[in-house]
Design a protein around this motif. Structure first.
Motif, PDB file in Angstrom:
ATOM      1  N   GLU A 134      42.624  48.699  49.376  1.00 18.14           N
ATOM      2  CA  GLU A 134      40.500  48.945  49.563  1.00 18.14           C
ATOM      3  C   GLU A 134      40.155  48.634  48.981  1.00 18.14           C
ATOM      4  OE1 GLU A 134      42.991  51.128  52.248  1.00 18.14           O
ATOM      5  OE2 GLU A 134      43.493  48.628  52.754  1.00 18.14           O
ATOM      6  N   ASN A 163      48.355  45.715  38.912  1.00 17.71           N
ATOM      7  CA  ASN A 163      47.394  46.702  39.175  1.00 17.71           C
ATOM      8  C   ASN A 163      47.761  47.606  38.331  1.00 17.71           C
ATOM      9  OD1 ASN A 163      45.899  45.116  40.900  1.00 17.71           O
ATOM     10  ND2 ASN A 163      47.472  46.103  42.386  1.00 17.71           N
ATOM     11  N   THR A 183      37.583  52.217  40.737  1.00 17.17           N
ATOM     12  CA  THR A 183      37.515  53.180  41.839  1.00 17.17           C
ATOM     13  C   THR A 183      38.251  54.355  40.776  1.00 17.17           C
ATOM     14  OG1 THR A 183      37.369  51.726  43.697  1.00 17.17           O
ATOM     15  CG2 THR A 183      37.573  53.695  43.570  1.00 17.17           C
ATOM     16  N   LYS A 199      42.327  46.330  38.711  1.00 19.35           N
ATOM     17  CA  LYS A 199      42.775  45.403  39.325  1.00 19.35           C
ATOM     18  C   LYS A 199      43.319  44.188  38.204  1.00 19.35           C
ATOM     19  CE  LYS A 199      42.679  46.393  43.722  1.00 19.35           C
ATOM     20  NZ  LYS A 199      42.112  46.080  45.001  1.00 19.35           N
ATOM     21  N   GLY A 235      32.756  51.328  38.986  1.00 22.09           N
ATOM     22  CA  GLY A 235      32.717  51.728  39.837  1.00 22.09           C
ATOM     23  C   GLY A 235      32.786  52.069  41.203  1.00 22.09           C
ATOM     24  N   ASP A 236      32.888  52.961  42.304  1.00 26.47           N
ATOM     25  CA  ASP A 236      33.154  53.654  42.985  1.00 26.47           C
ATOM     26  C   ASP A 236      33.536  55.262  42.327  1.00 26.47           C
ATOM     27  OD1 ASP A 236      31.795  52.099  44.957  1.00 26.47           O
ATOM     28  OD2 ASP A 236      34.002  51.876  46.132  1.00 26.47           O
ATOM     29  N   ASP A 288      38.442  48.583  44.703  1.00 24.61           N
ATOM     30  CA  ASP A 288      37.834  47.578  44.521  1.00 24.61           C
ATOM     31  C   ASP A 288      38.014  48.121  43.486  1.00 24.61           C
ATOM     32  OD1 ASP A 288      36.069  46.275  46.362  1.00 24.61           O
ATOM     33  OD2 ASP A 288      34.563  47.921  46.049  1.00 24.61           O
ATOM     34  N   ASN A 289      37.902  47.440  41.945  1.00 18.35           N
ATOM     35  CA  ASN A 289      38.354  47.674  40.505  1.00 18.35           C
ATOM     36  C   ASN A 289      37.425  48.416  40.517  1.00 18.35           C
ATOM     37  OD1 ASN A 289      39.968  46.487  38.312  1.00 18.35           O
ATOM     38  ND2 ASN A 289      38.616  45.728  37.523  1.00 18.35           N
TER      39      ASN A 289
END
Ligand code: BTN
Length: 244
Positions: A23, A119, A28, A60, A2-3, A25-26
């Motif tokens: 905000e 999460n 991150t 998440k 991810g990010d 994403d999964n």
């Protein structure tokens, strides 16, 4: 992957994800050069500085057994560090990563429910380039770093990206195939097995022999010919004569 968010400083990378969870994403991952209020397990503080890794990864909408996440994180850190730094690390149950009998890494996984979804934030602190002095100054006599043990400095960002990627892979594997295979890998790395452990619960201490872990990640010990299960949220474990 991810990010990968790179911060200069933050209170706690776990708390940063918590505040931005809607905000993000999964998968991150958040790396911070320092933390001003690093959090440890069982309400303790975690000392963070510019020499070490403070990393959190977000998973998440999880439906699997989240109590196993910390154990999977421990396994991932062991694997990546051994490969990248040529070490021989172990896990002290449930998730401290140990190098030469001292603590190299601590893990704090937290769950956050949002709109009925579970999460999980996996927080990982690895001592990378810290010196002996910095631990002694803070009275952390059982802590160590990769630099102290190997004599070499390591790139924290590279190592963090490797850890985050491998963790994402392993959690995906866990979600599709369950814990069975990961449990065998974990038990190979568990340093407590066949050793006597001091189980500390509230202000009581029991001494028992560790025989492995159960399918739910609880520690299995033998005490007076009976098998007892220890839950990581309720008790901590030490060696008889020191940390291990
Ligand atoms: C422990 O051994 O007590 C757990 C320590 C966990 C520290 C990490 S550093 C990154 C993440 N952010 C935090 O505030 N804590 C975890």
């Amino acid at each position: 992957m991810g990010d990968f968010i790179h911060l200069k400083t933050v209170d706690s990378t776990n708390d940063y994800i918590k505040r931005n969870i809607e905000e993000f994403d999964n998968f991150t991952a958040v790396f911070s050069q320092t933390q001003t209020k690093g959090k440890g397990r069982l309400g303790r503080q975690w000392q963070s500085n510019d020499d070490n890794i403070s990393l959190s990864v977000l998973f998440k909408n999880q439906i699997g057994e989240i109590s196993l996440f910390p154990l999977i994180c421990g396994l991932v850190v062991c694997e990546v560090i051994d490969e990248f730094c040529n070490t021989n690390t172990y896990i002290k149950w449930p998730n401290d990563v140990i190098l030469n009998q001292k603590k190299l890494c601590g893990i704090l996984c937290e769950s956050v429910i949002c709109a009925n979804n579970m999460n999980v934030i996996c927080g990982i602190g690895v001592n990378v380039n810290s010196t002996k002095d910095s631990f002694l100054k803070n009275d952390l006599t059982y802590a160590t770093s990769l630099k102290i043990e190997t004599g070499k400095s390591f790139d924290r960002i590279k190592l963090s990206k490797l850890i985050a990627n491998r963790l994402i892979e392993k959690i995906c594997l866990f979600n599709t195939e369950g814990f069975e295979k990961l449990k065998l890998e974990y038990e190979k790395k568990l340093i407590n097995t066949k050793r006597q452990v001091k189980i500390i619960k509230h202000d009581k201490e029991i001494i028992a022999t560790c025989i492995g872990i159960a399918d739910d990640g609880n520690l299995l010990c033998e005490l007076n010919s009976e098998i007892i299960k220890i839950n990581s949220g309720e008790a901590s474990v030490r060696g008889l004569y020191g940390y291990i």
